[in-house]
Enzyme design. Structure first.
Site, PDB file in Angstrom:
ATOM      1  N   LYS A  20      -6.627 -22.468  35.816  1.00 40.29           N
ATOM      2  CA  LYS A  20      -6.554 -23.141  34.514  1.00 40.29           C
ATOM      3  C   LYS A  20      -7.797 -24.002  34.349  1.00 40.29           C
ATOM      4  O   LYS A  20      -8.189 -24.696  35.294  1.00 40.29           O
ATOM      5  CB  LYS A  20      -5.291 -24.006  34.439  1.00 40.29           C
TER       6      LYS A  20
ATOM      7  N   ASP B  18      -4.310 -30.963  38.556  1.00 42.48           N
ATOM      8  CA  ASP B  18      -5.189 -32.021  39.062  1.00 42.48           C
ATOM      9  C   ASP B  18      -4.570 -33.401  38.796  1.00 42.48           C
ATOM     10  O   ASP B  18      -5.098 -34.423  39.240  1.00 42.48           O
ATOM     11  CB  ASP B  18      -6.608 -31.913  38.482  1.00 42.48           C
ATOM     12  N   SER B  19      -3.399 -33.418  38.134  1.00 41.90           N
ATOM     13  CA  SER B  19      -2.606 -34.652  38.033  1.00 41.90           C
ATOM     14  C   SER B  19      -2.237 -35.149  39.430  1.00 41.90           C
ATOM     15  O   SER B  19      -1.816 -36.299  39.587  1.00 41.90           O
ATOM     16  CB  SER B  19      -1.336 -34.418  37.207  1.00 41.90           C
TER      17      SER B  19
ATOM     18  N   GLU C  88      -1.389 -29.201  25.342  1.00 46.27           N
ATOM     19  CA  GLU C  88      -0.828 -30.509  25.747  1.00 46.27           C
ATOM     20  C   GLU C  88      -0.886 -31.487  24.585  1.00 46.27           C
ATOM     21  O   GLU C  88      -1.927 -31.649  23.932  1.00 46.27           O
ATOM     22  CB  GLU C  88      -1.593 -31.078  26.959  1.00 46.27           C
TER      23      GLU C  88
ATOM     24  N   ASP D 138      -5.398 -25.459  39.234  1.00 49.37           N
ATOM     25  CA  ASP D 138      -6.063 -26.266  38.207  1.00 49.37           C
ATOM     26  C   ASP D 138      -7.480 -26.579  38.656  1.00 49.37           C
ATOM     27  O   ASP D 138      -7.678 -27.284  39.660  1.00 49.37           O
ATOM     28  CB  ASP D 138      -5.259 -27.562  38.028  1.00 49.37           C
TER      29      ASP D 138
ATOM     30  N   GLU E 192      -9.701 -26.756  31.473  1.00 46.83           N
ATOM     31  CA  GLU E 192      -9.523 -27.531  30.248  1.00 46.83           C
ATOM     32  C   GLU E 192     -10.749 -27.349  29.366  1.00 46.83           C
ATOM     33  O   GLU E 192     -11.876 -27.398  29.863  1.00 46.83           O
ATOM     34  CB  GLU E 192      -9.395 -29.031  30.581  1.00 46.83           C
TER      35      GLU E 192
HETATM   36  O1  KIV Z   1      -2.713 -31.485  35.844  1.00 46.51           O
HETATM   37  C1  KIV Z   1      -1.615 -31.260  35.314  1.00 46.51           C
HETATM   38  O2  KIV Z   1      -0.545 -31.556  35.853  1.00 46.51           O
HETATM   39  C2  KIV Z   1      -1.624 -30.641  34.004  1.00 46.51           C
HETATM   40  C3  KIV Z   1      -0.343 -30.656  33.234  1.00 46.51           C
HETATM   41  C4  KIV Z   1      -0.092 -31.990  32.674  1.00 46.51           C
HETATM   42  C5  KIV Z   1      -0.323 -29.608  32.193  1.00 46.51           C
HETATM   43  O3  KIV Z   1      -2.620 -30.171  33.576  1.00 46.51           O
END
Ligand code: KIV
Length: 282
Positions: A117, A48-49, A186, A87, A119
């Site tokens: 994934k 989600d970056s 992280e 994500d 968080e």
């Molecule tokens: O969203 C992302 O790119 C991430 C990484 C920084 C692990 O969660």
């Protein structure tokens, strides 16, 4: 590179057992996914970056389900054999477990992911259990959790004192017991990361978690030198793509201004004798 077999969770578990590091990078589009697949990257995270590095937002909170599904499906088309991690964006798994399963299911069924994934710390254990029960492999992202940036009061390394490091170690066990398929740590010092890695059977991926984890991931824009502004301490730059792209764009503009582009070789030819028959519109 020769065609490789599809990477699965079994591959990642074997890597851990054989102590062969797992390579992981983010990707957000089809051509980057192709490059990573051809380079033999094991796992691709559609993070989600993307909200930051692709869309230009200040945090990851603006990533939406529909956007994440569209780009994740594009990455799968570019990387058919990589282990693909989707994500789950902000609030896509927090409201209740039913919504979490439905949204995670979209990553698996619509985007072709191998796992999702999420968080969180021990407070999301019921969600981890629910996803695992719904046959959805789930990687738990611990330590610095960018979706909790406002709660953390900034992007800060986690587990730097014994108390918070021990909480991470204990939470990792809680996640394993709940059915997580892998962990991502992280911005965590190497000491707790090592204890977690050595005491769990799950593959542990580090993103700024020191050398003792089973694999490593960073944001591809950061390691390529495409990101503007400062990078996290743990990122090493392997390229200077931003200045290469800037130089190409400047040359393009300059050649247009100087009428050097397009040249004859960039033009379509009319069939012989046809041009002579043309005249201005009457
Ligand atoms: O969203 C992302 O790119 C991430 C990484 C920084 C692990 O969660």
């Amino acid at each position: 590179m020769a065609q490789r077999d599809k990477l699965t969770l079994a591959t990642l578990r074997n890597r851990k057992k054989n102590k062969t590091p797992i390579t992981m990078l983010t990707a957000y589009d089809y051509p980057t996914a192709q490059i990573e697949e051809e380079a033999g990257i094991d796992c691709i995270l559609v993070g989600d970056s993307a909200a930051q590095v692709v869309l230009g937002h200040g945090s990851t909170l603006q990533a939406t389900m529909d956007f994440m599904i569209a780009i994740t499906a594009a990455v799968r088309r570019g990387a058919p054999t990589a282990f693909l991690v989707g994500d789950m964006p902000y609030l896509s798994f927090h409201v209740n477990t039913e919504e979490a399963i439905r949204n995670a299911g979209r990553f698996m069924a619509e985007a072709g992911c191998d796992c999702v994934k999420i968080e969180g710390d021990r407070r999301i254990v019921d969600t981890v259990r629910a996803l695992a029960s719904a046959t959805i492999p789930v990687m738990v992202h611990m330590g610095l959790r960018p979706q909790a940036v406002h709660q953390f009061g900034g992007y800060r390394a986690q587990g730097r004192d014994a108390g918070s490091a021990q909480r991470l170690i204990d939470d990792a066990k809680v996640m394993e017991d709940a059915g997580a398929c892998a962990l991502l740590l992280e911005a965590v010092p190497p000491e707790p990361a090592r204890i977690i890695t050595e005491s769990t059977g799950l593959p542990v991926i580090g993103c700024g978690a020191g050398p003792h984890v089973d694999g490593h991931v960073v944001v591809v824009h950061d390691m390529l030198g495409l990101t503007s502004g400062p990078l996290p301490k743990f990122v090493k730059r392997y390229g200077d793509i931003r200045s290469q792209v800037a130089s190409a764009v400047q040359s393009y503009a300059q050649e247009i201004l100087e009428r050097r582009y397009p040249a004859a070789e960039h033009c379509y030819q009319m069939e012989p004798g046809e041009a002579a028959k043309l005249h201005p519109a009457s």
